[in-house]
Design a protein around this motif. Structure first.
Motif, PDB file in Angstrom:
ATOM      1  N   SER A  38       1.044  -0.835  -0.085  1.00  0.00           N
ATOM      2  CA  SER A  38      -0.106  -0.389  -0.298  1.00  0.00           C
ATOM      3  C   SER A  38       0.937   1.349  -0.519  1.00  0.00           C
ATOM      4  CB  SER A  38      -1.180   0.065   1.675  1.00  0.00           C
ATOM      5  OG  SER A  38      -0.268   0.060   2.069  1.00  0.00           O
ATOM      6  N   HIS A  39       2.211   1.377   0.946  1.00  0.00           N
ATOM      7  CA  HIS A  39       2.626   2.490   0.683  1.00  0.00           C
ATOM      8  C   HIS A  39       3.842   2.355  -0.511  1.00  0.00           C
ATOM      9  CE1 HIS A  39       6.432   4.860   1.573  1.00  0.00           C
ATOM     10  NE2 HIS A  39       6.079   5.630   2.129  1.00  0.00           N
ATOM     11  N   ARG A  40       4.231   1.524  -1.043  1.00  0.00           N
ATOM     12  CA  ARG A  40       4.738   1.287  -2.636  1.00  0.00           C
ATOM     13  C   ARG A  40       3.728   2.330  -4.060  1.00  0.00           C
ATOM     14  NH1 ARG A  40       4.998  -4.018  -4.220  1.00  0.00           N
ATOM     15  NH2 ARG A  40       3.131  -3.846  -5.159  1.00  0.00           N
ATOM     16  N   ASP A  41       2.358   1.413  -3.640  1.00  0.00           N
ATOM     17  CA  ASP A  41       1.078   1.452  -4.896  1.00  0.00           C
ATOM     18  C   ASP A  41       0.278   3.362  -4.491  1.00  0.00           C
ATOM     19  OD1 ASP A  41       2.057  -0.646  -5.095  1.00  0.00           O
ATOM     20  OD2 ASP A  41       0.407  -1.715  -5.157  1.00  0.00           O
ATOM     21  N   ARG A  42       1.152   3.321  -3.553  1.00  0.00           N
ATOM     22  CA  ARG A  42       0.591   5.315  -3.131  1.00  0.00           C
ATOM     23  C   ARG A  42       1.375   5.858  -4.079  1.00  0.00           C
ATOM     24  NH1 ARG A  42      -0.863   4.167   2.175  1.00  0.00           N
ATOM     25  NH2 ARG A  42       1.089   4.849   2.365  1.00  0.00           N
ATOM     26  N   GLU A  43       2.399   6.035  -3.889  1.00  0.00           N
ATOM     27  CA  GLU A  43       3.817   6.264  -4.769  1.00  0.00           C
ATOM     28  C   GLU A  43       3.212   6.571  -6.572  1.00  0.00           C
ATOM     29  OE1 GLU A  43       5.471   9.462  -3.892  1.00  0.00           O
ATOM     30  OE2 GLU A  43       4.562   8.979  -1.870  1.00  0.00           O
ATOM     31  N   LYS A  44       3.501   5.588  -6.503  1.00  0.00           N
ATOM     32  CA  LYS A  44       3.029   5.220  -8.019  1.00  0.00           C
ATOM     33  C   LYS A  44       1.542   5.383  -8.256  1.00  0.00           C
ATOM     34  CE  LYS A  44       4.156   0.610  -9.190  1.00  0.00           C
ATOM     35  NZ  LYS A  44       4.200  -0.620  -8.894  1.00  0.00           N
ATOM     36  N   GLN A  45       0.504   5.379  -7.693  1.00  0.00           N
ATOM     37  CA  GLN A  45      -0.715   6.257  -7.905  1.00  0.00           C
ATOM     38  C   GLN A  45      -0.744   7.787  -8.442  1.00  0.00           C
ATOM     39  OE1 GLN A  45      -3.188   6.843  -5.177  1.00  0.00           O
ATOM     40  NE2 GLN A  45      -5.310   5.789  -6.413  1.00  0.00           N
ATOM     41  N   LYS A  46       0.470   7.916  -7.916  1.00  0.00           N
ATOM     42  CA  LYS A  46       0.253   9.726  -8.200  1.00  0.00           C
ATOM     43  C   LYS A  46       0.583   9.580  -9.373  1.00  0.00           C
ATOM     44  CE  LYS A  46       0.969  11.304  -2.988  1.00  0.00           C
ATOM     45  NZ  LYS A  46       1.258  10.391  -2.750  1.00  0.00           N
ATOM     46  N   ARG A  47       1.795   8.526 -10.046  1.00  0.00           N
ATOM     47  CA  ARG A  47       2.232   8.289 -11.152  1.00  0.00           C
ATOM     48  C   ARG A  47       1.512   8.812 -12.071  1.00  0.00           C
ATOM     49  NH1 ARG A  47       6.536   4.637 -10.211  1.00  0.00           N
ATOM     50  NH2 ARG A  47       7.179   5.504  -7.586  1.00  0.00           N
ATOM     51  N   ASN A  48       1.412   6.955 -12.111  1.00  0.00           N
ATOM     52  CA  ASN A  48       0.051   7.385 -12.687  1.00  0.00           C
ATOM     53  C   ASN A  48      -1.449   8.229 -13.536  1.00  0.00           C
ATOM     54  OD1 ASN A  48       1.235   4.654 -13.739  1.00  0.00           O
ATOM     55  ND2 ASN A  48       0.053   3.859 -11.872  1.00  0.00           N
ATOM     56  N   PHE A  49      -2.000   8.647 -12.214  1.00  0.00           N
ATOM     57  CA  PHE A  49      -2.620   9.923 -12.481  1.00  0.00           C
ATOM     58  C   PHE A  49      -1.801  11.592 -13.517  1.00  0.00           C
ATOM     59  CE2 PHE A  49      -5.433   8.104  -9.744  1.00  0.00           C
ATOM     60  CZ  PHE A  49      -7.088   8.155 -10.511  1.00  0.00           C
ATOM     61  N   ARG A  50      -0.649  11.512 -12.765  1.00  0.00           N
ATOM     62  CA  ARG A  50       0.036  12.361 -14.261  1.00  0.00           C
ATOM     63  C   ARG A  50       0.142  12.086 -15.143  1.00  0.00           C
ATOM     64  NH1 ARG A  50       3.766  16.509 -12.802  1.00  0.00           N
ATOM     65  NH2 ARG A  50       5.254  17.081 -14.583  1.00  0.00           N
ATOM     66  N   ARG A  51       0.656  10.428 -15.546  1.00  0.00           N
ATOM     67  CA  ARG A  51       0.415  10.313 -16.959  1.00  0.00           C
ATOM     68  C   ARG A  51      -0.517  10.462 -17.642  1.00  0.00           C
ATOM     69  NH1 ARG A  51       2.834   4.427 -17.002  1.00  0.00           N
ATOM     70  NH2 ARG A  51       2.712   4.793 -19.441  1.00  0.00           N
ATOM     71  N   LEU A  52      -2.003  10.198 -17.314  1.00  0.00           N
ATOM     72  CA  LEU A  52      -3.207  10.005 -17.605  1.00  0.00           C
ATOM     73  C   LEU A  52      -3.667  11.418 -17.590  1.00  0.00           C
ATOM     74  CD1 LEU A  52      -5.852   8.054 -18.266  1.00  0.00           C
ATOM     75  CD2 LEU A  52      -6.578   9.438 -15.985  1.00  0.00           C
ATOM     76  N   TRP A  53      -3.526  12.516 -17.304  1.00  0.00           N
ATOM     77  CA  TRP A  53      -3.748  13.386 -17.774  1.00  0.00           C
ATOM     78  C   TRP A  53      -3.156  13.819 -18.433  1.00  0.00           C
ATOM     79  CZ3 TRP A  53      -2.225  14.570 -11.465  1.00  0.00           C
ATOM     80  CH2 TRP A  53      -3.570  14.644 -10.589  1.00  0.00           C
ATOM     81  N   ILE A  54      -1.272  14.071 -18.486  1.00  0.00           N
ATOM     82  CA  ILE A  54      -0.876  13.788 -19.843  1.00  0.00           C
ATOM     83  C   ILE A  54      -1.086  13.294 -21.405  1.00  0.00           C
ATOM     84  CG2 ILE A  54       1.583  13.869 -20.490  1.00  0.00           C
ATOM     85  CD1 ILE A  54       2.669  14.307 -17.798  1.00  0.00           C
ATOM     86  N   THR A  55      -1.768  12.538 -20.992  1.00  0.00           N
ATOM     87  CA  THR A  55      -2.663  11.662 -22.714  1.00  0.00           C
ATOM     88  C   THR A  55      -3.555  12.515 -22.695  1.00  0.00           C
ATOM     89  OG1 THR A  55      -1.536  10.003 -21.580  1.00  0.00           O
ATOM     90  CG2 THR A  55      -3.103   9.603 -23.164  1.00  0.00           C
ATOM     91  N   ARG A  56      -4.322  12.406 -22.051  1.00  0.00           N
ATOM     92  CA  ARG A  56      -5.351  13.224 -22.197  1.00  0.00           C
ATOM     93  C   ARG A  56      -5.923  14.330 -22.482  1.00  0.00           C
ATOM     94  NH1 ARG A  56      -9.272  12.020 -16.591  1.00  0.00           N
ATOM     95  NH2 ARG A  56      -9.771   9.789 -17.360  1.00  0.00           N
ATOM     96  N   ILE A  57      -4.782  15.670 -22.283  1.00  0.00           N
ATOM     97  CA  ILE A  57      -4.664  16.780 -22.634  1.00  0.00           C
ATOM     98  C   ILE A  57      -3.798  16.587 -24.724  1.00  0.00           C
ATOM     99  CG2 ILE A  57      -2.923  19.193 -22.542  1.00  0.00           C
ATOM    100  CD1 ILE A  57      -3.009  18.312 -19.328  1.00  0.00           C
ATOM    101  N   ASN A  58      -3.015  15.750 -24.389  1.00  0.00           N
ATOM    102  CA  ASN A  58      -2.616  15.733 -25.439  1.00  0.00           C
ATOM    103  C   ASN A  58      -3.315  15.325 -26.538  1.00  0.00           C
ATOM    104  OD1 ASN A  58       0.165  16.358 -26.902  1.00  0.00           O
ATOM    105  ND2 ASN A  58       1.168  13.879 -26.812  1.00  0.00           N
ATOM    106  N   ALA A  59      -3.541  14.253 -26.185  1.00  0.00           N
ATOM    107  CA  ALA A  59      -4.947  13.731 -27.050  1.00  0.00           C
ATOM    108  C   ALA A  59      -5.995  14.756 -27.903  1.00  0.00           C
ATOM    109  CB  ALA A  59      -5.808  12.738 -26.234  1.00  0.00           C
ATOM    110  N   VAL A  60      -6.833  15.450 -26.956  1.00  0.00           N
ATOM    111  CA  VAL A  60      -6.986  16.477 -27.392  1.00  0.00           C
ATOM    112  C   VAL A  60      -6.358  18.310 -28.437  1.00  0.00           C
ATOM    113  CG1 VAL A  60      -8.589  18.541 -26.143  1.00  0.00           C
ATOM    114  CG2 VAL A  60      -8.415  16.278 -25.429  1.00  0.00           C
ATOM    115  N   ILE A  61      -5.518  18.346 -27.169  1.00  0.00           N
ATOM    116  CA  ILE A  61      -4.515  18.853 -28.185  1.00  0.00           C
ATOM    117  C   ILE A  61      -4.404  18.178 -29.882  1.00  0.00           C
ATOM    118  CG2 ILE A  61      -2.545  20.448 -28.792  1.00  0.00           C
ATOM    119  CD1 ILE A  61      -2.263  20.100 -25.824  1.00  0.00           C
TER     120      ILE A  61
END
Length: 129
Positions: free
Chosen positions: A46-69
């Motif tokens: 759970s400790h490890r995946d809390r950090e991983k979750q932050k990374r994954n969400f950042r990747r998701l946001w970047i992908t969404r922005i890039n796709a729309v642009i």
């Protein structure tokens, strides 16, 4: 010295562990020693995946922005858009930008047009001076 019986304290400690592991399957929810090992493993994960979750969400946001642009052809790539955002001092983080991109694309295009206008105005001002 008298002998101290620990039955009550030990049982209370084990009960706490059993409650933690009640959703585990098989021996992982029944045997005390296995429960302790699984508890340690679960907390580490759970400790490890809390950090991983932050990374994954950042990747998701970047992908969404890039796709729309790129879909609309705003003459931007993702990194150019963010560079110009910071240059024009618009403080919008990636999470907010991705929410705008999903819910209201026109708003994102308006933001990009504003950035272009300020960029052109800055160039004209630099030429005059």
């Amino acid at each position: 010295m008298t002998r101290i019986k620990r039955a009550y304290i030990a049982r209370r400690r084990r009960t706490k562990m059993h409650l933690f592991a009640s959703s585990f399957r098989g021996a992982h929810s029944r045997l005390t020693r296995t429960i302790i090992q699984q508890k340690i493993r679960a907390l580490v994960s759970s400790h490890r995946d809390r950090e991983k979750q932050k990374r994954n969400f950042r990747r998701l946001w970047i992908t969404r922005i890039n796709a729309v642009i790129r879909e609309r052809g705003v003459l931007y790539s993702y990194n150019k858009l963010l560079h110009d955002l910071y240059k024009s001092k618009l403080l919008l983080n990636r999470k907010i930008l991705s929410q705008i991109a999903i819910s209201n694309r026109n708003c994102l295009y308006m933001i990009s047009n504003e950035i272009k206008k300020t960029e052109v105005n800055c160039k004209e001002y630099a030429e005059l001076v």
